[in-house]
Design an enzyme around this catalytic site. Sequence first.
Site, PDB file in Angstrom:
ATOM      1  CG  HIS A   7      33.678  35.082  41.980  1.00  0.00           C
ATOM      2  ND1 HIS A   7      34.086  33.788  41.809  1.00  0.00           N
ATOM      3  CD2 HIS A   7      34.398  35.808  41.094  1.00  0.00           C
ATOM      4  CE1 HIS A   7      35.017  33.730  40.873  1.00  0.00           C
ATOM      5  NE2 HIS A   7      35.227  34.944  40.412  1.00  0.00           N
ATOM      6  CG  HIS A  79      35.540  37.850  36.029  1.00  0.00           C
ATOM      7  ND1 HIS A  79      36.735  38.399  36.410  1.00  0.00           N
ATOM      8  CD2 HIS A  79      35.323  36.816  36.888  1.00  0.00           C
ATOM      9  CE1 HIS A  79      37.231  37.710  37.441  1.00  0.00           C
ATOM     10  NE2 HIS A  79      36.388  36.770  37.759  1.00  0.00           N
ATOM     11  CD  GLU A 130      36.680  32.790  37.286  1.00  0.00           C
ATOM     12  OE1 GLU A 130      36.225  33.786  37.887  1.00  0.00           O
ATOM     13  OE2 GLU A 130      37.724  32.199  37.654  1.00  0.00           O
TER      14      GLU A 130
HETATM   15 CO    CO Z   1      36.817  35.221  39.136  1.00  0.00          CO
END
Ligand code: CO
Length: 134
Positions: A7, A79, A130
Amino acid sequence: MIGRLNHVAIAVPDLAAAAALYRDTLGADVGAPQDEPEHGVTVVFITLPNTKIELLHPLGENSPIAGFLEKNPAGGIHHICYEVEDIRAARDRLLEKGARVLGSGQPKIGAHGKPVLFLHPRDFTGTLIELEQA
Ligand code: CO
């Protein structure tokens, strides 16, 4: 080592407005807001054919994205999340290569119920990364 883009997370000052923008203007599949008190955010998940977008809004005091929104009052990309097969093996490899893992260095359970780690943006071309164990 890294696999699919899981994502892209976008911090937004107005969650309802951002959700409406993605739903009505961009025509995306937009979910309902979900409070995640453990992460200090309310999240709206947007499902695209090949990945997800997460709209993040601060929840409660000491939200990890409050400072980001102060610096970026209109919102912005916070992020990006890449999938890895084995998060501990990924962490060990990154540490060996001299990259900084944020926090304690121990994987935490992320927004999708899977182990995640965050990597220092200064080590990755100014982007907070991440990693999520897929
Ligand atoms: Co995230």
